[in-house]
Motif scaffolding. Structure first.
Motif, PDB file in Angstrom:
ATOM      1  N   PHE A  68       0.830  -1.209   0.000  1.00  0.00           N
ATOM      2  CA  PHE A  68       0.000   0.000   0.000  1.00  0.00           C
ATOM      3  C   PHE A  68       0.863   1.258   0.000  1.00  0.00           C
ATOM      4  O   PHE A  68       0.656   2.178  -0.799  1.00  0.00           O
ATOM      5  N   ASN A  69       1.842   1.312   0.886  1.00  0.00           N
ATOM      6  CA  ASN A  69       2.668   2.509   1.000  1.00  0.00           C
ATOM      7  C   ASN A  69       3.621   2.690  -0.168  1.00  0.00           C
ATOM      8  O   ASN A  69       3.910   3.814  -0.567  1.00  0.00           O
ATOM      9  N   ILE A  70       4.078   1.567  -0.732  1.00  0.00           N
ATOM     10  CA  ILE A  70       4.916   1.675  -1.935  1.00  0.00           C
ATOM     11  C   ILE A  70       4.102   2.250  -3.090  1.00  0.00           C
ATOM     12  O   ILE A  70       4.556   3.140  -3.824  1.00  0.00           O
ATOM     13  N   ILE A  71       2.872   1.765  -3.265  1.00  0.00           N
ATOM     14  CA  ILE A  71       2.013   2.250  -4.349  1.00  0.00           C
ATOM     15  C   ILE A  71       1.672   3.725  -4.151  1.00  0.00           C
ATOM     16  O   ILE A  71       1.698   4.518  -5.101  1.00  0.00           O
ATOM     17  N   VAL A  72       1.337   4.100  -2.924  1.00  0.00           N
ATOM     18  CA  VAL A  72       0.972   5.489  -2.634  1.00  0.00           C
ATOM     19  C   VAL A  72       2.113   6.438  -2.974  1.00  0.00           C
ATOM     20  O   VAL A  72       1.886   7.594  -3.323  1.00  0.00           O
ATOM     21  N   ARG A  73       3.343   5.974  -2.897  1.00  0.00           N
ATOM     22  CA  ARG A  73       4.516   6.828  -3.117  1.00  0.00           C
ATOM     23  C   ARG A  73       5.179   6.612  -4.470  1.00  0.00           C
ATOM     24  O   ARG A  73       6.267   7.108  -4.717  1.00  0.00           O
ATOM     25  N   THR A  74       4.522   5.864  -5.361  1.00  0.00           N
ATOM     26  CA  THR A  74       5.073   5.598  -6.683  1.00  0.00           C
ATOM     27  C   THR A  74       4.178   6.224  -7.749  1.00  0.00           C
ATOM     28  O   THR A  74       2.961   6.006  -7.728  1.00  0.00           O
ATOM     29  N   PRO A  75       4.730   7.008  -8.676  1.00  0.00           N
ATOM     30  CA  PRO A  75       3.906   7.605  -9.737  1.00  0.00           C
ATOM     31  C   PRO A  75       3.108   6.552 -10.499  1.00  0.00           C
ATOM     32  O   PRO A  75       3.608   5.449 -10.758  1.00  0.00           O
ATOM     33  N   ILE A  76       1.898   6.888 -10.875  1.00  0.00           N
ATOM     34  CA  ILE A  76       1.016   5.943 -11.542  1.00  0.00           C
ATOM     35  C   ILE A  76       1.622   5.430 -12.839  1.00  0.00           C
ATOM     36  O   ILE A  76       1.476   4.253 -13.188  1.00  0.00           O
ATOM     37  N   TYR A  77       2.320   6.292 -13.575  1.00  0.00           N
ATOM     38  CA  TYR A  77       2.895   5.838 -14.838  1.00  0.00           C
ATOM     39  C   TYR A  77       3.914   4.736 -14.611  1.00  0.00           C
ATOM     40  O   TYR A  77       4.101   3.857 -15.454  1.00  0.00           O
ATOM     41  N   SER A  78       4.573   4.726 -13.444  1.00  0.00           N
ATOM     42  CA  SER A  78       5.499   3.645 -13.118  1.00  0.00           C
ATOM     43  C   SER A  78       4.745   2.383 -12.697  1.00  0.00           C
ATOM     44  O   SER A  78       5.138   1.268 -13.050  1.00  0.00           O
ATOM     45  N   VAL A  79       3.650   2.571 -11.949  1.00  0.00           N
ATOM     46  CA  VAL A  79       2.846   1.420 -11.536  1.00  0.00           C
ATOM     47  C   VAL A  79       2.233   0.740 -12.748  1.00  0.00           C
ATOM     48  O   VAL A  79       2.158  -0.494 -12.817  1.00  0.00           O
ATOM     49  N   LEU A  80       1.788   1.529 -13.740  1.00  0.00           N
ATOM     50  CA  LEU A  80       1.181   0.962 -14.932  1.00  0.00           C
ATOM     51  C   LEU A  80       2.142   0.059 -15.700  1.00  0.00           C
ATOM     52  O   LEU A  80       1.714  -0.870 -16.387  1.00  0.00           O
ATOM     53  N   LYS A  81       3.426   0.312 -15.574  1.00  0.00           N
ATOM     54  CA  LYS A  81       4.415  -0.518 -16.259  1.00  0.00           C
ATOM     55  C   LYS A  81       4.440  -1.942 -15.723  1.00  0.00           C
ATOM     56  O   LYS A  81       4.888  -2.863 -16.408  1.00  0.00           O
ATOM     57  N   THR A  82       3.982  -2.117 -14.482  1.00  0.00           N
ATOM     58  CA  THR A  82       3.987  -3.452 -13.886  1.00  0.00           C
ATOM     59  C   THR A  82       2.705  -4.223 -14.182  1.00  0.00           C
ATOM     60  O   THR A  82       2.620  -5.416 -13.873  1.00  0.00           O
ATOM     61  N   ALA A  83       1.712  -3.554 -14.771  1.00  0.00           N
ATOM     62  CA  ALA A  83       0.395  -4.171 -14.934  1.00  0.00           C
ATOM     63  C   ALA A  83       0.448  -5.414 -15.812  1.00  0.00           C
ATOM     64  O   ALA A  83      -0.116  -6.460 -15.477  1.00  0.00           O
ATOM     65  N   ARG A  84       1.125  -5.305 -16.948  1.00  0.00           N
ATOM     66  CA  ARG A  84       1.138  -6.427 -17.884  1.00  0.00           C
ATOM     67  C   ARG A  84       1.861  -7.630 -17.297  1.00  0.00           C
ATOM     68  O   ARG A  84       1.361  -8.767 -17.361  1.00  0.00           O
ATOM     69  N   VAL A  85       3.037  -7.393 -16.710  1.00  0.00           N
ATOM     70  CA  VAL A  85       3.795  -8.493 -16.111  1.00  0.00           C
ATOM     71  C   VAL A  85       3.007  -9.113 -14.966  1.00  0.00           C
ATOM     72  O   VAL A  85       2.932 -10.343 -14.828  1.00  0.00           O
ATOM     73  N   GLY A  86       2.395  -8.264 -14.139  1.00  0.00           N
ATOM     74  CA  GLY A  86       1.616  -8.766 -13.014  1.00  0.00           C
ATOM     75  C   GLY A  86       0.430  -9.586 -13.476  1.00  0.00           C
ATOM     76  O   GLY A  86       0.130 -10.642 -12.902  1.00  0.00           O
ATOM     77  N   LEU A  87      -0.269  -9.117 -14.514  1.00  0.00           N
ATOM     78  CA  LEU A  87      -1.432  -9.841 -15.005  1.00  0.00           C
ATOM     79  C   LEU A  87      -1.046 -11.227 -15.514  1.00  0.00           C
ATOM     80  O   LEU A  87      -1.705 -12.226 -15.182  1.00  0.00           O
ATOM     81  N   PHE A  88       0.018 -11.314 -16.308  1.00  0.00           N
ATOM     82  CA  PHE A  88       0.420 -12.613 -16.845  1.00  0.00           C
ATOM     83  C   PHE A  88       0.963 -13.527 -15.742  1.00  0.00           C
ATOM     84  O   PHE A  88       0.773 -14.750 -15.794  1.00  0.00           O
ATOM     85  N   SER A  89       1.630 -12.950 -14.745  1.00  0.00           N
ATOM     86  CA  SER A  89       2.140 -13.757 -13.640  1.00  0.00           C
ATOM     87  C   SER A  89       0.998 -14.377 -12.844  1.00  0.00           C
ATOM     88  O   SER A  89       1.014 -15.582 -12.528  1.00  0.00           O
ATOM     89  N   VAL A  90      -0.007 -13.566 -12.514  1.00  0.00           N
ATOM     90  CA  VAL A  90      -1.142 -14.089 -11.747  1.00  0.00           C
ATOM     91  C   VAL A  90      -1.969 -15.043 -12.608  1.00  0.00           C
ATOM     92  O   VAL A  90      -2.520 -16.024 -12.099  1.00  0.00           O
TER      93      VAL A  90
END
Length: 398
Positions: free
Chosen positions: A72-94
């Motif tokens: 939660f705290n890492i996400i709150v302090r990370t720009p959304i454009y950086s979080v979006l970069k993890t979306a594809r990898v996270g989706l395929f991993s899960v």
């Protein structure tokens, strides 16, 4: 990263936060705190009987909460454009974890459903962990819809379909429906043509109808929901005990820890039916206060979506609101007999590590969007492409 940034109540830049971000932060902590208290109360008797330790489930919930709070705290302090970069990898991993649950010997079955992966003493539920990545990738994909070729569109629609089917096969119709509705509402907010949305909605209804037609236990749930007293000791038992708990609460409730239905009458009292215990102990007034919290949370989420500068941010806010508030309403509807029994947890209330981690991640995403909508917030927006910064909700095309 400085370790102090992982402490939820410490943030040296909090004075720059928007009002919405601050309110969401404290609403999340309030929601979480009440949830932990209710888990303690709801799980103590059965934990003491099954494990000889009344705090067995509560201690594990606290540990999962601490893990989720780090994310939660890492996400709150990370720009959304950086979080979006993890979306594809996270989706395929899960998605890979979802497929593993379907392989005999790798998935763990509970009550006839194979939804978990066992990691020693820990159980992970990939369908819950998928929710933040569906919101992120769905928001990114539908925000770019008008600029994508049909090949790319069909590819990602196919991937989303595979995700939903892998959850449905477990079987888990309720989470499949929630995930599909979330993607559909994100697409609606993105301004996709209504003809596409209408066709998708009909397809989803058809798929649900086929699933109910082939799954006998799903048909029994619907029939028992219509008249639980027709089979009070079997299919209607859960709902009847839940209704007894809710009704026993009266106006003010029996008091914290004084629920009678949790004493081995109400099944799954610390997870799927935790609202019934909450309603019994805190009564009608407690239920109203919880609904007020959800209403305020939804209202602020909509304000965040309207004030966000980028379409991805707007769609993320919509997606988070649908999952957090919509799933809560569905869980409460099941406990009060307004909907057939499902396995959807109550976010930040129900016992479960995967649900807790996913819920805190979603809450963190919404707060991050709210932070970046504030002109005074210290965010590295200059690093983002100017075209992305300027994009807003598109006008609807039919």
């Amino acid at each position: 990263m400085n370790w102090r940034y992982l402490i939820p109540f410490f943030d040296p830049t909090v004075e720059h936060w928007s009002m919405e971000a601050r309110l969401l932060r404290w609403l999340t902590f309030l929601w979480l705190s009440v949830g932990l208290v209710v888990v303690f109360s709801a799980s103590y008797p059965i934990a003491n009987a099954e494990h000889g330790d009344g705090l067995y489930y509560f201690k594990r919930q606290v540990l999962w909460t601490l893990v989720g709070m780090v994310g939660f705290n890492i996400i709150v302090r990370t720009p959304i454009y950086s979080v979006l970069k993890t979306a594809r990898v996270g989706l395929f991993s899960v998605l890979g974890l979802l497929v593993l649950t379907l392989i005999p010997g790798l998935g763990t079955s509970i009550n006839g459903a194979t939804r978990w992966i066992s990691l020693g003493p820990l159980l992970l539920q990939p369908s819950e962990l998928m929710k933040p990545f569906l919101v992120l990738q769905g928001s990114h994909f539908f925000s770019d819809w008008n600029r994508l070729t049909w090949k790319v569109r069909l590819t990602w629609l196919g991937i989303f379909s595979i995700v939903l089917l892998s959850i449905l096969i477990q079987p888990n119709l309720s989470t499949t429906a929630l995930s599909g509705i979330t993607l559909w509402l994100i697409a609606l907010a993105a301004g996709l043509p209504l003809i596409y949305l209408g066709g998708t909605a009909l397809g989803g209804i058809l798929l649900a109808t086929i699933s109910v037609s082939f799954k006998e236990y799903q048909r029994r749930r619907i029939l028992s929901f219509l008249n639980p007293w027709a089979d009070p000791m079997n299919d209607g038992y859960q709902l009847i005990q839940s209704l007894l708990a809710v009704g026993s609460g009266g106006v003010w409730g029996t008091g914290l820890g004084l629920s009678q239905q949790k004493l081995f009458y109400l099944p799954i009292q610390y997870s799927d039916f935790i609202f019934a215990v909450y309603a019994e102990e805190f009564g009608f007034i407690g239920g109203l206060l919880l609904f007020l919290l959800l209403a305020v949370y939804a209202t602020i989420a909509l304000r965040v979506a309207l004030n966000a500068r980028q379409i991805e941010h707007q769609l993320i806010a919509v997606g988070v609101m649908v999952v957090m508030v919509g799933q809560s309403i569905l869980n409460i509807a099941v406990a009060t007999g307004a909907l057939p029994t499902t396995g959807l947890p109550l976010p930040l209330f129900s016992y479960g590590g995967s649900s807790m981690i996913a819920s805190l991640a979603l809450a963190g995403l919404l707060i991050r969007v709210a932070r970046e909508s504030n002109q005074a917030e210290v965010v590295s927006l200059e690093k983002q492409p100017s075209e992305t910064r300027q994009r807003r909700f598109p006008s609807r095309r039919n």
